[in-house]
Design a protein around this motif. Structure first.
Motif, PDB file in Angstrom:
ATOM      1  N   VAL A 166     -19.115  69.807 116.946  1.00 32.79           N
ATOM      2  CA  VAL A 166     -20.063  70.002 118.034  1.00 32.79           C
ATOM      3  C   VAL A 166     -21.222  70.758 117.414  1.00 32.79           C
ATOM      4  O   VAL A 166     -21.030  71.835 116.852  1.00 32.79           O
ATOM      5  CB  VAL A 166     -19.436  70.805 119.199  1.00 32.79           C
ATOM      6  CG1 VAL A 166     -20.477  71.100 120.263  1.00 32.79           C
ATOM      7  CG2 VAL A 166     -18.257  70.064 119.775  1.00 32.79           C
ATOM      8  N   ASP A 167     -22.411  70.192 117.486  1.00 36.87           N
ATOM      9  CA  ASP A 167     -23.536  70.795 116.784  1.00 36.87           C
ATOM     10  C   ASP A 167     -24.818  70.616 117.586  1.00 36.87           C
ATOM     11  O   ASP A 167     -25.113  69.515 118.060  1.00 36.87           O
ATOM     12  CB  ASP A 167     -23.673  70.130 115.403  1.00 36.87           C
ATOM     13  CG  ASP A 167     -24.724  70.784 114.540  1.00 36.87           C
ATOM     14  OD1 ASP A 167     -24.992  71.985 114.723  1.00 36.87           O
ATOM     15  OD2 ASP A 167     -25.281  70.086 113.667  1.00 36.87           O
ATOM     16  N   GLY A 168     -25.546  71.685 117.744  1.00 41.89           N
ATOM     17  CA  GLY A 168     -26.863  71.600 118.359  1.00 41.89           C
ATOM     18  C   GLY A 168     -26.854  71.415 119.871  1.00 41.89           C
ATOM     19  O   GLY A 168     -27.887  71.114 120.454  1.00 41.89           O
ATOM     20  N   ASN A 169     -25.733  71.583 120.504  1.00 44.35           N
ATOM     21  CA  ASN A 169     -25.672  71.433 121.960  1.00 44.35           C
ATOM     22  C   ASN A 169     -26.113  72.714 122.648  1.00 44.35           C
ATOM     23  O   ASN A 169     -25.944  73.804 122.123  1.00 44.35           O
ATOM     24  CB  ASN A 169     -24.259  71.086 122.407  1.00 44.35           C
ATOM     25  CG  ASN A 169     -23.831  69.719 121.927  1.00 44.35           C
ATOM     26  OD1 ASN A 169     -24.653  68.888 121.601  1.00 44.35           O
ATOM     27  ND2 ASN A 169     -22.541  69.503 121.881  1.00 44.35           N
ATOM     28  N   VAL A 170     -26.646  72.560 123.824  1.00 41.75           N
ATOM     29  CA  VAL A 170     -27.075  73.712 124.620  1.00 41.75           C
ATOM     30  C   VAL A 170     -26.504  73.558 126.018  1.00 41.75           C
ATOM     31  O   VAL A 170     -26.528  72.472 126.591  1.00 41.75           O
ATOM     32  CB  VAL A 170     -28.617  73.796 124.696  1.00 41.75           C
ATOM     33  CG1 VAL A 170     -29.047  74.934 125.599  1.00 41.75           C
ATOM     34  CG2 VAL A 170     -29.208  73.947 123.313  1.00 41.75           C
ATOM     35  N   ALA A 171     -25.995  74.653 126.555  1.00 45.09           N
ATOM     36  CA  ALA A 171     -25.497  74.653 127.929  1.00 45.09           C
ATOM     37  C   ALA A 171     -26.088  75.877 128.629  1.00 45.09           C
ATOM     38  O   ALA A 171     -25.802  77.001 128.252  1.00 45.09           O
ATOM     39  CB  ALA A 171     -23.981  74.707 127.949  1.00 45.09           C
ATOM     40  N   GLU A 172     -26.909  75.624 129.627  1.00 42.83           N
ATOM     41  CA  GLU A 172     -27.548  76.721 130.354  1.00 42.83           C
ATOM     42  C   GLU A 172     -27.259  76.587 131.843  1.00 42.83           C
ATOM     43  O   GLU A 172     -27.288  75.488 132.387  1.00 42.83           O
ATOM     44  CB  GLU A 172     -29.054  76.698 130.129  1.00 42.83           C
ATOM     45  CG  GLU A 172     -29.453  76.928 128.688  1.00 42.83           C
ATOM     46  CD  GLU A 172     -30.956  76.858 128.490  1.00 42.83           C
ATOM     47  OE1 GLU A 172     -31.691  76.693 129.487  1.00 42.83           O
ATOM     48  OE2 GLU A 172     -31.385  76.947 127.331  1.00 42.83           O
ATOM     49  N   ASP A 173     -27.013  77.700 132.477  1.00 41.62           N
ATOM     50  CA  ASP A 173     -26.762  77.731 133.918  1.00 41.62           C
ATOM     51  C   ASP A 173     -25.716  76.703 134.336  1.00 41.62           C
ATOM     52  O   ASP A 173     -25.914  75.919 135.273  1.00 41.62           O
ATOM     53  CB  ASP A 173     -28.065  77.510 134.705  1.00 41.62           C
ATOM     54  CG  ASP A 173     -29.077  78.605 134.457  1.00 41.62           C
ATOM     55  OD1 ASP A 173     -28.658  79.786 134.428  1.00 41.62           O
ATOM     56  OD2 ASP A 173     -30.268  78.290 134.277  1.00 41.62           O
ATOM     57  N   VAL A 174     -24.630  76.684 133.625  1.00 42.88           N
ATOM     58  CA  VAL A 174     -23.572  75.730 133.920  1.00 42.88           C
ATOM     59  C   VAL A 174     -22.436  76.418 134.673  1.00 42.88           C
ATOM     60  O   VAL A 174     -22.244  77.617 134.581  1.00 42.88           O
ATOM     61  CB  VAL A 174     -23.018  75.085 132.626  1.00 42.88           C
ATOM     62  CG1 VAL A 174     -24.090  74.272 131.946  1.00 42.88           C
ATOM     63  CG2 VAL A 174     -22.462  76.138 131.700  1.00 42.88           C
ATOM     64  N   VAL A 175     -21.730  75.647 135.422  1.00 45.31           N
ATOM     65  CA  VAL A 175     -20.557  76.132 136.129  1.00 45.31           C
ATOM     66  C   VAL A 175     -19.386  75.294 135.657  1.00 45.31           C
ATOM     67  O   VAL A 175     -19.459  74.061 135.662  1.00 45.31           O
ATOM     68  CB  VAL A 175     -20.718  75.999 137.659  1.00 45.31           C
ATOM     69  CG1 VAL A 175     -19.447  76.434 138.371  1.00 45.31           C
ATOM     70  CG2 VAL A 175     -21.916  76.799 138.129  1.00 45.31           C
ATOM     71  N   THR A 176     -18.349  75.962 135.234  1.00 46.07           N
ATOM     72  CA  THR A 176     -17.164  75.219 134.813  1.00 46.07           C
ATOM     73  C   THR A 176     -16.153  75.218 135.941  1.00 46.07           C
ATOM     74  O   THR A 176     -16.169  76.084 136.810  1.00 46.07           O
ATOM     75  CB  THR A 176     -16.526  75.835 133.551  1.00 46.07           C
ATOM     76  OG1 THR A 176     -16.153  77.185 133.822  1.00 46.07           O
ATOM     77  CG2 THR A 176     -17.503  75.797 132.390  1.00 46.07           C
ATOM     78  N   GLY A 177     -15.302  74.236 135.918  1.00 47.76           N
ATOM     79  CA  GLY A 177     -14.300  74.109 136.970  1.00 47.76           C
ATOM     80  C   GLY A 177     -12.987  74.741 136.576  1.00 47.76           C
ATOM     81  O   GLY A 177     -12.911  75.564 135.683  1.00 47.76           O
ATOM     82  N   SER A 178     -11.981  74.317 137.246  1.00 46.22           N
ATOM     83  CA  SER A 178     -10.638  74.775 136.921  1.00 46.22           C
ATOM     84  C   SER A 178      -9.737  73.552 136.901  1.00 46.22           C
ATOM     85  O   SER A 178     -10.087  72.495 137.422  1.00 46.22           O
ATOM     86  CB  SER A 178     -10.132  75.788 137.949  1.00 46.22           C
ATOM     87  OG  SER A 178     -10.045  75.178 139.217  1.00 46.22           O
ATOM     88  N   ASN A 179      -8.609  73.694 136.294  1.00 48.57           N
ATOM     89  CA  ASN A 179      -7.656  72.603 136.298  1.00 48.57           C
ATOM     90  C   ASN A 179      -6.251  73.177 136.400  1.00 48.57           C
ATOM     91  O   ASN A 179      -6.022  74.333 136.087  1.00 48.57           O
ATOM     92  CB  ASN A 179      -7.807  71.693 135.080  1.00 48.57           C
ATOM     93  CG  ASN A 179      -7.752  72.452 133.781  1.00 48.57           C
ATOM     94  OD1 ASN A 179      -6.850  73.237 133.555  1.00 48.57           O
ATOM     95  ND2 ASN A 179      -8.707  72.230 132.910  1.00 48.57           N
ATOM     96  N   ALA A 180      -5.358  72.370 136.867  1.00 48.99           N
ATOM     97  CA  ALA A 180      -3.974  72.816 137.040  1.00 48.99           C
ATOM     98  C   ALA A 180      -3.059  71.608 136.944  1.00 48.99           C
ATOM     99  O   ALA A 180      -3.473  70.474 137.187  1.00 48.99           O
ATOM    100  CB  ALA A 180      -3.801  73.484 138.399  1.00 48.99           C
TER     101      ALA A 180
END
Length: 99
Positions: free
Chosen positions: A47-61
């Motif tokens: 994984v190279d050069g990616n940007v993540a801004e103002d992100v919301v991650t979920g949950s899993n079960a």
């Protein structure tokens, strides 16, 4: 003592396409084998050069019924992140020999 040793007698099934099942007591004595097998799973990712801004991650079960009625080998990979590389590999080595 292993659970198989105290489980009591097991009724053998009818012969299948691969033969008659081995009694658990006999199988217990065969575990470990006499040779080794080396297997490799090679994964090559990045994984190279990616940007993540103002992100919301979920949950899993995984609920209690997720593996109901499954057989064989199950693999579960879960991820709730961003910019993640998930690599997975599995080697299953089954050797059949004569009686």
């Amino acid at each position: 003592m292993s659970p198989l040793a105290v489980a009591g007698p097991v009724a053998l099934e009818e012969p299948s396409a691969i033969g008659i099942p081995v009694d658990p007591g006999v199988l217990q004595e065969l575990r470990g084998g006499e040779s080794s097998v080396d297997n490799k799973v090679l994964t090559d990712g990045w994984v190279d050069g990616n940007v993540a801004e103002d992100v919301v991650t979920g949950s899993n079960a995984i609920n209690g019924d997720a593996f109901a009625n499954t057989s064989g080998i199950s693999t579960v990979i879960q991820n709730t992140g961003n910019n993640v590389l998930i690599q997975n590999g599995m080697v299953v080595n089954v050797q059949f020999v004569g009686p």
